[in-house]
Every structure is written in C-alpha cells, then in structure tokens.
Design a protein around this motif. Structure first.
Motif, PDB file in Angstrom:
ATOM      1  N   VAL A  61    -110.063  34.421  59.893  1.00 36.51           N
ATOM      2  CA  VAL A  61    -108.709  34.733  60.344  1.00 36.51           C
ATOM      3  C   VAL A  61    -108.275  33.575  61.227  1.00 36.51           C
ATOM      4  N   LEU A  62    -107.075  33.068  60.949  1.00 37.33           N
ATOM      5  CA  LEU A  62    -106.545  31.977  61.742  1.00 37.33           C
ATOM      6  C   LEU A  62    -105.045  32.118  61.853  1.00 37.33           C
ATOM      7  N   GLU A  63    -104.472  31.425  62.800  1.00 36.53           N
ATOM      8  CA  GLU A  63    -103.042  31.508  63.050  1.00 36.53           C
ATOM      9  C   GLU A  63    -102.245  30.951  61.872  1.00 36.53           C
ATOM     10  N   ALA A  64    -101.057  31.523  61.670  1.00 41.64           N
ATOM     11  CA  ALA A  64    -100.191  31.107  60.559  1.00 41.64           C
ATOM     12  C   ALA A  64     -99.841  29.626  60.647  1.00 41.64           C
ATOM     13  N   GLY A  65     -99.645  29.104  61.852  1.00 40.38           N
ATOM     14  CA  GLY A  65     -99.319  27.690  62.014  1.00 40.38           C
ATOM     15  C   GLY A  65    -100.441  26.781  61.539  1.00 40.38           C
ATOM     16  N   ILE A  66    -101.660  27.188  61.770  1.00 40.57           N
ATOM     17  CA  ILE A  66    -102.812  26.394  61.314  1.00 40.57           C
ATOM     18  C   ILE A  66    -102.900  26.437  59.797  1.00 40.57           C
ATOM     19  N   VAL A  67    -102.618  27.591  59.219  1.00 34.80           N
ATOM     20  CA  VAL A  67    -102.595  27.703  57.752  1.00 34.80           C
ATOM     21  C   VAL A  67    -101.543  26.752  57.183  1.00 34.80           C
ATOM     22  N   ALA A  68    -100.352  26.758  57.773  1.00 32.92           N
ATOM     23  CA  ALA A  68     -99.268  25.885  57.293  1.00 32.92           C
ATOM     24  C   ALA A  68     -99.658  24.412  57.410  1.00 32.92           C
ATOM     25  N   GLU A  69    -100.251  24.031  58.536  1.00 34.35           N
ATOM     26  CA  GLU A  69    -100.681  22.637  58.714  1.00 34.35           C
ATOM     27  C   GLU A  69    -101.736  22.241  57.685  1.00 34.35           C
ATOM     28  N   ALA A  70    -102.701  23.112  57.457  1.00 36.42           N
ATOM     29  CA  ALA A  70    -103.764  22.814  56.489  1.00 36.42           C
ATOM     30  C   ALA A  70    -103.195  22.672  55.085  1.00 36.42           C
ATOM     31  N   ARG A  71    -102.248  23.553  54.741  1.00 38.06           N
ATOM     32  CA  ARG A  71    -101.622  23.454  53.411  1.00 38.06           C
ATOM     33  C   ARG A  71    -100.818  22.169  53.281  1.00 38.06           C
ATOM     34  N   ALA A  72    -100.047  21.841  54.306  1.00 37.52           N
ATOM     35  CA  ALA A  72     -99.224  20.632  54.259  1.00 37.52           C
ATOM     36  C   ALA A  72    -100.084  19.379  54.130  1.00 37.52           C
ATOM     37  N   ALA A  73    -101.234  19.384  54.798  1.00 35.32           N
ATOM     38  CA  ALA A  73    -102.138  18.235  54.747  1.00 35.32           C
ATOM     39  C   ALA A  73    -103.057  18.287  53.528  1.00 35.32           C
ATOM     40  N   LYS A  74    -102.964  19.365  52.749  1.00 35.41           N
ATOM     41  CA  LYS A  74    -103.831  19.587  51.589  1.00 35.41           C
ATOM     42  C   LYS A  74    -105.306  19.504  51.992  1.00 35.41           C
ATOM     43  N   SER A  75    -105.612  20.077  53.167  1.00 38.57           N
ATOM     44  CA  SER A  75    -106.982  20.085  53.677  1.00 38.57           C
ATOM     45  C   SER A  75    -107.875  20.921  52.783  1.00 38.57           C
ATOM     46  N   ARG A  76    -109.069  20.451  52.583  1.00 40.63           N
ATOM     47  CA  ARG A  76    -110.046  21.191  51.783  1.00 40.63           C
ATOM     48  C   ARG A  76    -111.030  21.937  52.665  1.00 40.63           C
ATOM     49  N   HIS A  77    -111.012  21.654  53.976  1.00 40.93           N
ATOM     50  CA  HIS A  77    -111.961  22.268  54.898  1.00 40.93           C
ATOM     51  C   HIS A  77    -111.241  22.690  56.168  1.00 40.93           C
ATOM     52  N   LEU A  78    -111.787  23.706  56.793  1.00 43.78           N
ATOM     53  CA  LEU A  78    -111.338  24.120  58.108  1.00 43.78           C
ATOM     54  C   LEU A  78    -112.445  23.799  59.104  1.00 43.78           C
ATOM     55  N   PHE A  79    -112.074  23.708  60.363  1.00 44.70           N
ATOM     56  CA  PHE A  79    -113.035  23.427  61.411  1.00 44.70           C
ATOM     57  C   PHE A  79    -113.070  24.596  62.386  1.00 44.70           C
ATOM     58  N   SER A  80    -114.181  24.736  63.074  1.00 46.95           N
ATOM     59  CA  SER A  80    -114.379  25.905  63.930  1.00 46.95           C
ATOM     60  C   SER A  80    -113.280  26.076  64.967  1.00 46.95           C
ATOM     61  N   HIS A  81    -112.744  24.993  65.504  1.00 51.58           N
ATOM     62  CA  HIS A  81    -111.694  25.127  66.520  1.00 51.58           C
ATOM     63  C   HIS A  81    -110.400  25.706  65.949  1.00 51.58           C
ATOM     64  N   GLN A  82    -110.277  25.772  64.628  1.00 49.56           N
ATOM     65  CA  GLN A  82    -109.089  26.337  63.996  1.00 49.56           C
ATOM     66  C   GLN A  82    -109.207  27.847  63.770  1.00 49.56           C
ATOM     67  N   LEU A  83    -110.398  28.393  63.923  1.00 49.10           N
ATOM     68  CA  LEU A  83    -110.651  29.789  63.582  1.00 49.10           C
ATOM     69  C   LEU A  83    -110.605  30.697  64.798  1.00 49.10           C
ATOM     70  N   ASP A  84    -110.029  31.880  64.594  1.00 46.21           N
ATOM     71  CA  ASP A  84    -109.994  32.890  65.648  1.00 46.21           C
ATOM     72  C   ASP A  84    -111.066  33.949  65.447  1.00 46.21           C
ATOM     73  N   PHE A  85    -111.483  34.129  64.189  1.00 49.84           N
ATOM     74  CA  PHE A  85    -112.281  35.297  63.841  1.00 49.84           C
ATOM     75  C   PHE A  85    -113.008  35.000  62.537  1.00 49.84           C
ATOM     76  N   VAL A  86    -114.295  35.285  62.480  1.00 51.79           N
ATOM     77  CA  VAL A  86    -115.049  35.166  61.227  1.00 51.79           C
ATOM     78  C   VAL A  86    -115.703  36.512  60.928  1.00 51.79           C
TER      79      VAL A  86
END
Length: 118
Positions: free
Chosen positions: A11-36
């Motif tokens: 679970v992560l914030e909507a803004g982080i999802v939007a940034e990752a999509r815009a950057a076409k990121s293939r990975h997330l990093f722990s500092h981006q996550l709120d909940f696993v």
C-alpha cells in the motif's frame, strides 16, 4: 521493491503511484511504501526473516497473514526498529472473525472463509 523483497501486497500513497507510473518505474523502494502484507505458505515459513528485513527498511506497517495450521491468524506490526530489525505487534486476530485495521487504514475484512494451509 528495490531491496530484493517482494511482498504479497503493498500500500502506498496515490502520489507515489502516479510518480512511478510517469517515470515508468519497474521497482519500488522501501521508503515509498506505507504498508506491506505477507501471507505464509508451507514454502515461505521464514516470516521472521522477512519481517526483520521490512523493519530494517523502516516500512511503517507490516500485516502478517499466517496460514500455519499450528496457529493461524493475522498480526499487524508497526513501529519498526531499524537497528534491531523488529516491529512491535499492534494487534492480533484469529481466523474466523473480522480484522479491523486502525487508522490510518481504517477498514475491516472478514476472515471467516480463511483456512490454514492443508
């Protein structure tokens, strides 16, 4: 996740999802996550090591859905201690009831149909 772990759900914030999509990121990093969320199986019973890794990465919340027939249940962990590599258990539930996650999540789910692995 960039640190090599792959949770069953994040679970992560909507803004982080939007940034990752815009950057076409293939990975997330722990500092981006709120909940696993991790779900145990007969093949991944080393959840203590997984929780240690998430705590060391300072992920704020970890929900363990433990399907081990010896003690099936759900545990919410929070307050990671990065140096010690552990969380404090916030609340625990047995299979068969309703899990109510506190704020900032504030939702519930039913576990009455959940079963330990067989």
């Amino acid at each position: 996740m960039g640190e090599g772990r792959t949770p069953d759900l994040v679970v992560l914030e909507a803004g982080i999802v939007a940034e990752a999509r815009a950057a076409k990121s293939r990975h997330l990093f722990s500092h981006q996550l709120d909940f696993v969320v991790e779900v145990t199986s007969p093949h991944n019973t080393g959840q203590k090591a997984t929780q240690t890794a998430y705590a060391q990465q300072s992920i704020p919340h970890c929900l363990l859905i433990d399907r081990d027939p010896k003690n099936p249940g759900v545990t919410l962990y929070a307050g990671p201690d990065r140096r010690a590599g552990r969380y404090e258990a916030v609340e625990e539930w047995k299979f068969g009831g309703t899990v109510t996650l506190p704020e900032p999540f504030g939702f519930s789910f039913d576990t009455s149909a959940w079963e330990p692995w067989g």
